[in-house]
Write a protein that holds these residues in place. Sequence first.
Motif, PDB file in Angstrom:
ATOM      1  N   PRO A   1      -2.900   4.208   3.332  1.00  0.00           N
ATOM      2  CA  PRO A   1      -4.022   3.991   4.256  1.00  0.00           C
ATOM      3  C   PRO A   1      -3.525   3.520   5.622  1.00  0.00           C
ATOM      4  O   PRO A   1      -2.508   2.835   5.727  1.00  0.00           O
ATOM      5  CB  PRO A   1      -4.830   2.887   3.564  1.00  0.00           C
TER       6      PRO A   1
ATOM      7  N   GLU B   1      -9.664  -3.938  10.643  1.00  0.00           N
ATOM      8  CA  GLU B   1      -9.230  -4.254   9.274  1.00  0.00           C
ATOM      9  C   GLU B   1      -8.056  -5.231   9.286  1.00  0.00           C
ATOM     10  O   GLU B   1      -7.981  -6.135   8.441  1.00  0.00           O
ATOM     11  CB  GLU B   1      -8.847  -2.964   8.548  1.00  0.00           C
TER      12      GLU B   1
ATOM     13  N   ALA C   1      -6.802   0.354  -1.926  1.00  0.00           N
ATOM     14  CA  ALA C   1      -7.030   0.836  -0.554  1.00  0.00           C
ATOM     15  C   ALA C   1      -6.928   2.356  -0.467  1.00  0.00           C
ATOM     16  O   ALA C   1      -6.172   2.987  -1.196  1.00  0.00           O
ATOM     17  CB  ALA C   1      -6.024   0.196   0.388  1.00  0.00           C
TER      18      ALA C   1
ATOM     19  N   ALA D   1       0.830  -1.207   0.000  1.00  0.00           N
ATOM     20  CA  ALA D   1       0.000   0.000   0.000  1.00  0.00           C
ATOM     21  C   ALA D   1       0.863   1.254   0.000  1.00  0.00           C
ATOM     22  O   ALA D   1       0.546   2.253  -0.670  1.00  0.00           O
ATOM     23  CB  ALA D   1      -0.929  -0.015   1.213  1.00  0.00           C
TER      24      ALA D   1
ATOM     25  N   ALA E   1      -4.496  -3.901  -2.066  1.00  0.00           N
ATOM     26  CA  ALA E   1      -3.663  -2.803  -1.556  1.00  0.00           C
ATOM     27  C   ALA E   1      -3.673  -1.620  -2.523  1.00  0.00           C
ATOM     28  O   ALA E   1      -3.641  -0.461  -2.098  1.00  0.00           O
ATOM     29  CB  ALA E   1      -2.233  -3.301  -1.341  1.00  0.00           C
TER      30      ALA E   1
ATOM     31  N   VAL F   1      -4.303   1.152   8.619  1.00  0.00           N
ATOM     32  CA  VAL F   1      -5.084  -0.064   8.837  1.00  0.00           C
ATOM     33  C   VAL F   1      -5.530  -0.130  10.293  1.00  0.00           C
ATOM     34  O   VAL F   1      -4.700  -0.129  11.211  1.00  0.00           O
ATOM     35  CB  VAL F   1      -4.246  -1.319   8.483  1.00  0.00           C
TER      36      VAL F   1
END
Length: 211
Positions: free
Chosen positions: A182, A188, A211, A170, A208, A184
């Motif tokens: 992002p 999540e 995201a 990500a 990812a 997490v």
Amino acid sequence: GASPVMERLREDILDLGQADGHVLIDGETGTGKTLVAHALHAVGPRAGRRFVTLSCAAFAEDTLARRLFGPVEEAAGLPLVEEARGGTLCLEDIEALSQGLQARLLTLINDQGTPPETRIIAICNGHAPDQTVEDALRPDLYYRLGALKLTLPPLRARGEDILTLFNRTAEQFAEEYGCDAPQVSAQEAAQLLQAPWPGNVRQLVNIAERA
């Protein structure tokens, strides 16, 4: 990843990379079988020689036979068994080879003797759910290829590696797209760890990216 299954896989790659025999790689879709084949070549004594890849599922039988064994049109260069001579020939989707081409491959393997001049790394990318890779190949070919065998672990068996891979991937996409990575949440993270991941690492990369 740092999970025990990945530590063991790294050790196996180093061990088999130094061996002379042919290798059979099995595992679920998206587990990185082609990457492992490249790694086996890179850590072995053939590292400075050719690494030639062919998908056995990508061509009709006649075309596949010519690409592998010849004869090929002059402009097309050498058949792949000649192009890979002295190096590594990586055959993806080995289960897609017809019985006739499996027999020709077996003859090539037998004619090379031990140690082989050209190493063959065969990748099995799919067989029926109630089958094993052994069922998908001629028994004599399976035993020649499967003497050195790697079965890659599915993502769901890699524990905390899942979160590490997700966060790292990500972050790479965030840098590429010029946005923030992002964050997490605990919920999540639990969902990521408990997911079945039928598409394995390939599926994780796709999630990812979104995201």
